[in-house]
Design a protein around this motif. Structure first.
Motif, PDB file in Angstrom:
ATOM      1  N   ASP A 138       0.752  -1.429   0.089  1.00 31.82           N
ATOM      2  CA  ASP A 138       0.012  -0.043   0.038  1.00 31.82           C
ATOM      3  C   ASP A 138       0.848   1.212   0.045  1.00 31.82           C
ATOM      4  OD1 ASP A 138      -2.238  -1.670   0.010  1.00 31.82           O
ATOM      5  OD2 ASP A 138      -2.607  -1.376   2.257  1.00 31.82           O
ATOM      6  N   ASP A 139       1.938   1.266   0.704  1.00 35.81           N
ATOM      7  CA  ASP A 139       2.894   2.472   0.834  1.00 35.81           C
ATOM      8  C   ASP A 139       3.404   2.468  -0.614  1.00 35.81           C
ATOM      9  OD1 ASP A 139       2.385   2.802   3.096  1.00 35.81           O
ATOM     10  OD2 ASP A 139       4.316   1.747   4.068  1.00 35.81           O
ATOM     11  N   MET A 140       3.965   1.533  -1.346  1.00 36.94           N
ATOM     12  CA  MET A 140       4.383   1.860  -2.554  1.00 36.94           C
ATOM     13  C   MET A 140       3.598   2.250  -3.800  1.00 36.94           C
ATOM     14  SD  MET A 140       7.509   1.098  -2.813  1.00 36.94           S
ATOM     15  CE  MET A 140       7.598   1.924  -1.300  1.00 36.94           C
ATOM     16  N   ARG A 141       2.076   1.749  -3.634  1.00 32.77           N
ATOM     17  CA  ARG A 141       1.010   2.254  -4.516  1.00 32.77           C
ATOM     18  C   ARG A 141       0.973   3.510  -3.950  1.00 32.77           C
ATOM     19  NH1 ARG A 141      -2.758  -0.601  -2.582  1.00 32.77           N
ATOM     20  NH2 ARG A 141      -2.776  -2.408  -4.414  1.00 32.77           N
ATOM     21  N   ALA A 142       0.577   4.096  -2.830  1.00 35.54           N
ATOM     22  CA  ALA A 142       0.600   5.648  -2.581  1.00 35.54           C
ATOM     23  C   ALA A 142       1.863   6.455  -3.158  1.00 35.54           C
ATOM     24  CB  ALA A 142       0.517   5.628  -1.447  1.00 35.54           C
ATOM     25  N   ARG A 143       2.908   5.966  -3.056  1.00 32.01           N
ATOM     26  CA  ARG A 143       3.996   6.627  -3.659  1.00 32.01           C
ATOM     27  C   ARG A 143       4.088   6.569  -5.002  1.00 32.01           C
ATOM     28  NH1 ARG A 143      10.404   4.595  -3.055  1.00 32.01           N
ATOM     29  NH2 ARG A 143      11.315   6.374  -4.303  1.00 32.01           N
ATOM     30  N   TYR A 144       3.580   5.801  -5.616  1.00 33.14           N
ATOM     31  CA  TYR A 144       3.402   5.720  -7.185  1.00 33.14           C
ATOM     32  C   TYR A 144       2.318   6.639  -7.731  1.00 33.14           C
ATOM     33  CZ  TYR A 144       1.658   3.772 -11.477  1.00 33.14           C
ATOM     34  OH  TYR A 144       1.286   4.015 -13.009  1.00 33.14           O
ATOM     35  N   GLU A 145       1.068   6.682  -6.978  1.00 33.01           N
ATOM     36  CA  GLU A 145       0.171   7.736  -7.306  1.00 33.01           C
ATOM     37  C   GLU A 145       0.485   8.986  -7.100  1.00 33.01           C
ATOM     38  OE1 GLU A 145      -2.617   6.785  -8.844  1.00 33.01           O
ATOM     39  OE2 GLU A 145      -2.703   4.592  -8.435  1.00 33.01           O
ATOM     40  N   MET A 146       1.341   9.237  -5.952  1.00 33.66           N
ATOM     41  CA  MET A 146       1.704  10.658  -5.787  1.00 33.66           C
ATOM     42  C   MET A 146       2.792  10.880  -6.688  1.00 33.66           C
ATOM     43  SD  MET A 146       2.509  10.624  -1.598  1.00 33.66           S
ATOM     44  CE  MET A 146       3.088  12.220  -1.658  1.00 33.66           C
ATOM     45  N   ALA A 147       3.724  10.227  -7.262  1.00 35.60           N
ATOM     46  CA  ALA A 147       4.544  10.485  -8.248  1.00 35.60           C
ATOM     47  C   ALA A 147       3.775  10.840  -9.665  1.00 35.60           C
ATOM     48  CB  ALA A 147       5.500   9.253  -8.544  1.00 35.60           C
ATOM     49  N   LYS A 148       2.729   9.868  -9.925  1.00 35.65           N
ATOM     50  CA  LYS A 148       1.891  10.139 -11.004  1.00 35.65           C
ATOM     51  C   LYS A 148       1.225  11.587 -11.168  1.00 35.65           C
ATOM     52  CE  LYS A 148      -1.720   7.842 -13.735  1.00 35.65           C
ATOM     53  NZ  LYS A 148      -2.674   6.825 -13.563  1.00 35.65           N
ATOM     54  N   ALA A 149       0.620  11.870 -10.110  1.00 31.56           N
ATOM     55  CA  ALA A 149       0.096  13.206  -9.996  1.00 31.56           C
ATOM     56  C   ALA A 149       1.013  14.358  -9.944  1.00 31.56           C
ATOM     57  CB  ALA A 149      -0.646  13.332  -8.554  1.00 31.56           C
ATOM     58  N   GLY A 150       2.239  14.270  -9.453  1.00 29.11           N
ATOM     59  CA  GLY A 150       3.233  15.405  -9.733  1.00 29.11           C
ATOM     60  C   GLY A 150       3.559  15.423 -11.090  1.00 29.11           C
ATOM     61  N   LEU A 151       3.792  14.271 -11.775  1.00 30.63           N
ATOM     62  CA  LEU A 151       4.027  14.385 -13.332  1.00 30.63           C
ATOM     63  C   LEU A 151       2.998  15.062 -13.995  1.00 30.63           C
ATOM     64  CD1 LEU A 151       5.870  13.732 -15.755  1.00 30.63           C
ATOM     65  CD2 LEU A 151       4.808  11.562 -15.838  1.00 30.63           C
ATOM     66  N   GLN A 152       1.704  14.945 -13.674  1.00 28.23           N
ATOM     67  CA  GLN A 152       0.525  15.598 -14.487  1.00 28.23           C
ATOM     68  C   GLN A 152       0.566  17.308 -14.114  1.00 28.23           C
ATOM     69  OE1 GLN A 152      -2.869  13.103 -13.047  1.00 28.23           O
ATOM     70  NE2 GLN A 152      -2.452  11.772 -14.632  1.00 28.23           N
ATOM     71  N   ALA A 153       0.774  17.321 -12.770  1.00 35.32           N
ATOM     72  CA  ALA A 153       0.898  18.683 -12.429  1.00 35.32           C
ATOM     73  C   ALA A 153       2.102  19.225 -13.220  1.00 35.32           C
ATOM     74  CB  ALA A 153       1.038  18.728 -11.047  1.00 35.32           C
ATOM     75  N   ALA A 154       3.055  18.776 -13.280  1.00 34.79           N
ATOM     76  CA  ALA A 154       4.055  19.521 -14.088  1.00 34.79           C
ATOM     77  C   ALA A 154       3.907  19.631 -15.479  1.00 34.79           C
ATOM     78  CB  ALA A 154       5.433  18.766 -13.828  1.00 34.79           C
ATOM     79  N   GLN A 155       3.085  18.730 -16.122  1.00 38.47           N
ATOM     80  CA  GLN A 155       2.656  18.983 -17.534  1.00 38.47           C
ATOM     81  C   GLN A 155       1.638  19.946 -17.577  1.00 38.47           C
ATOM     82  OE1 GLN A 155       1.573  14.567 -18.413  1.00 38.47           O
ATOM     83  NE2 GLN A 155       3.580  14.063 -18.923  1.00 38.47           N
ATOM     84  N   MET A 156       0.705  20.015 -16.673  1.00 37.86           N
ATOM     85  CA  MET A 156      -0.207  21.142 -16.693  1.00 37.86           C
ATOM     86  C   MET A 156       0.494  22.537 -16.622  1.00 37.86           C
ATOM     87  SD  MET A 156      -3.063  19.809 -17.387  1.00 37.86           S
ATOM     88  CE  MET A 156      -2.171  18.418 -18.334  1.00 37.86           C
TER      89      MET A 156
END
Length: 360
Positions: A138-156
């Motif tokens: 679960d910790d790895m999944r949360a870290r993955y989701e946070m990294a994915k959201a950070g990439l989308q924010a940078a692209q926006m």
């Protein structure tokens, strides 16, 4: 003695010739002038006239959302431009810096995302082999989701910078002619402040102000006559917009008319618009039944205008009249001529007050 006889004969001859001319003149004056009469009739249509000017139906102000110095202004008043053509460039140094920061942020977010994705996939395999606990997965999944959201924010963020880039290079939104220029190269451009005005003269509108007593009779789709003041050219028009509020127009109501055959016309020309109102029954009782006559039937002497009528003794009578609106070849008679009263429309000789006439 002979000399006296010759003088007497000469005087007699002159007297006979003079008498002959006078008799002939009297005969010509007694000869009636042949005339043609026309009867005035009540008109079933009244007209209201309003003044205004022509404007382009497609008119836009070109402005920017960015504040900065104008580095290039490739536009002049009267220039023909096409939609999408670049007209204005604004200094974009700040945007370039933000663009570099956004690109660096994307690179960093992409690296974090790649690491988080690999760790998440690794812990998924470990969890299947019972080598990792549910909490670790679960910790790895949360870290993955946070990294994915950070990439989308940078692209926006990068997309926002790219959108700002577009406001530093302003293009023509429509095809048309530049009719106004409010800034020059080197001036500071401010958000919302117009830099240029572009108008498309292919479709022109006449904008006029109408009084409150006439506005209720004007309907959308009504056919009207539009007269160009400068050239007296008359074109057809159709009412397309009727304002029902006079709060911002000084007690008068704005009416817009689409003008047909406007190829030879230009925005800014002053016009008179004639609105026809049909009368039926008790509707429009405020209008008086008017009399109109052809322009050719009027007689002008200085500032006075008159029209010839025929008396009961068949003589011409010059009646001074007060004229009103000119509608095409007809002139409205406000006073001096009664409705249905015959008047002389043409004559085979020169008319004068008291001349004998004969009606064809």
């Amino acid at each position: 003695m002979k000399k006296h006889i010759y003088i007497t004969l000469l005087v007699g001859a002159i007297t006979l010739v003079s008498c002959s001319k006078e008799e002939k003149s009297v005969q010509n004056q007694d000869q009636p002038i042949s005339v043609t009469l026309s009867n005035t009739t009540f008109s079933n249509t009244s007209y209201a006239t309003a003044s205004g000017k022509l404007v382009s139906k497609n008119s836009v102000n070109v402005s920017t959302r960015m504040m900065g110095y104008i580095t290039s202004l490739r536009a002049e008043v009267g220039q023909q431009v096409s939609a999408g053509q670049t007209l204005v460039s604004i200094n974009n140094t700040d945007i370039q810096a933000k663009g570099g920061q956004a690109s660096a942020g994307i690179a960093q977010a992409q690296a974090n995302f790649n690491i988080a994705k690999k760790d998440y996939e690794r812990f998924q395999n470990l969890y299947k082999n019972q080598s990792a606990s549910q909490k670790e997965l679960d910790d790895m999944r949360a870290r993955y989701e946070m990294a994915k959201a950070g990439l989308q924010a940078a692209q926006m963020m990068k997309n926002e910078v790219n959108a700002q880039y577009r406001y530093t290079n302003i293009t023509a939104p429509i095809s048309g002619v530049i009719t106004a220029k409010y800034a020059e190269q080197g001036d500071m451009a401010s958000p919302g402040m117009p830099i240029l005005t572009i108008e498309s003269p292919s479709i022109l509108q006449a904008q006029v102000l109408v009084s409150e007593q006439d506005i209720t009779l004007i309907k959308q789709g009504m056919a009207v006559k539009v007269v160009i003041k400068n050239t007296n050219q008359e074109v057809n028009g159709t009412v397309t917009e009727v304002s029902r509020s006079a709060s911002n127009t000084g007690g008068q109501y704005m009416v817009k008319i689409t003008v047909a055959n406007s190829q030879s016309l230009l925005p800014g020309m002053y016009v008179n618009v004639q609105f026809p109102f049909k009368r039926s029954g008790s509707v429009n009782t405020d209008f008086q039944q008017g009399v109109s006559v052809p322009k050719s039937a009027l007689v002008e002497q200085g500032q006075l205008k008159g029209i010839y009528t025929v008396s009961s003794s068949n003589t011409a009578v010059l009646r001074w009249v007060k004229t009103g609106k000119i509608i095409g070849d007809e002139v409205e008679i406000l006073s001096g001529l009664d409705a249905k009263e015959p008047y002389i429309i043409s004559a085979n000789g020169k008319l004068y007050n008291g001349a004998k006439v004969s009606v064809k």
